[in-house]
Design an enzyme around this catalytic site. Structure first.
Site, short mmCIF file in Angstrom:
data_model
loop_
_atom_site.label_atom_id
_atom_site.label_comp_id
_atom_site.label_asym_id
_atom_site.label_seq_id
_atom_site.Cartn_x
_atom_site.Cartn_y
_atom_site.Cartn_z
N PRO A 2 1.51 -3.12 -9.55
CA PRO A 2 0.80 -2.56 -8.40
C PRO A 2 0.79 -1.04 -8.48
O PRO A 2 1.73 -0.43 -8.97
CB PRO A 2 1.60 -3.05 -7.20
N GLU A 3 -0.27 -0.43 -8.00
CA GLU A 3 -0.39 1.03 -8.03
C GLU A 3 -0.18 1.58 -6.62
O GLU A 3 0.04 0.82 -5.69
CB GLU A 3 -1.76 1.39 -8.63
#
Ligand SMILES: [Zn+2]
Length: 273
Positions: A2-3
């Site tokens: 995830p960013e």
């Protein structure tokens, strides 16, 4: 992985469940953290903060739980003491009378004082958080001399440059700024650097607010209305190798930079060196 935008959305869910509430139970799977269960129990959660891909749960006794999901960590927010059916291992739980915030699989978990946060080996080196930073702060970072001779394609994945940018944001930011991944800040005009800063903030914010979509919202809505799946309208170029660029129709190219997939348009992102 995830960013920044995904981490911030997870943090929002955790914040709604925990903020302002007294933790009536805290669980750590790791023995080294067990002594903190007692020290945190009965204390109120004051804030949930994200720094790039790291997350901090601040308690009213000046202790904070730090976690970094790496590749596998996953947060769940549930009714108090209700657990999802999963084969994952529970690593951290914070309970109050209504809700439980549960972190599975992550191994990067610590309990820190403010002084320890300030000199934390990862957090103390992070660049501006791309989801929450102002464009002028991002531009100032981009203009720092120590980054001037590094190629944007690898620089953008360096969390010491901009925190929270990962693989999809990298391709999307470079496309939106019209910059080839091999360019270095020193090769760019002042206008191009301004575009890069603007694109980084704008796309991270858009992704945060619109469930990971970085493409122009009108284009995305139109494609969705035509029945296209999310994978077809989510991005400008990322994962679109061989498909026509949404701006000029040229097939999008795929390459590998810093060991990870990058997509770009050779016409909209020219390289003439
Ligand atoms: Zn193009």
């Amino acid at each position: 992985m995830p960013e920044g935008p995904e981490i911030r959305r997870a943090a929002d869910r955790i914040e709604r469940a925990l903020k302002g509430q007294t933790a009536d139970g805290v669980f750590f799977a790791f023995d080294r953290l067990k002594p903190f269960e007692e020290r945190l129990r009965g204390h109120r959660v004051e804030a949930i903060e994200t720094r790039g891909k790291g997350l901090l749960i601040h308690f009213d006794n000046a202790l904070s739980i730090y976690s970094h999901n790496q590749l596998y960590g996953r947060w769940y927010v549930r009714q108090a003491h209700s657990y999802p059916r999963t084969r994952r291992q529970l690593r951290l739980a914070v309970h109050n009378v209504n809700r439980s915030a549960l972190l599975y699989s992550a191994s990067d978990i610590e309990v820190l004082t403010p002084a320890q946060i300030a000199r934390h080996p990862f957090m103390s080196r992070l660049g501006p958080d791309v989801v929450s930073a102002r464009t002028d702060a991002v531009l100032a970072q981009i203009c720092e001399e120590r980054f001037a001779r590094r190629q944007l394609g690898s620089l953008l994945l360096d969390q010491c440059f901009l925190a929270g940018v990962g693989n999809y944001l990298r391709s999307e930011i470079l496309f939106a700024a019209g910059l080839h991944p091999k360019l270095r800040p020193v090769d760019c005009t002042a206008d191009q650097l301004q575009s890069l800063a603007g694109a980084a903030v704008k796309l991270a914010q858009r992704s945060y607010r619109h469930g990971g979509v970085t493409c122009d919202l009108q284009i995305a809505r139109q494609l969705k209305a035509e029945g296209q799946p999310r994978s077809r309208y989510r991005h400008w170029v990322f994962t679109r190798a061989g498909r026509p660029c949404r701006q000029c129709g040229t097939p999008v190219l795929a390459t590998t930079v810093a060991g990870r997939r990058l997509n770009y348009c050779p016409v909209c992102q020219p390289f003439d060196a």
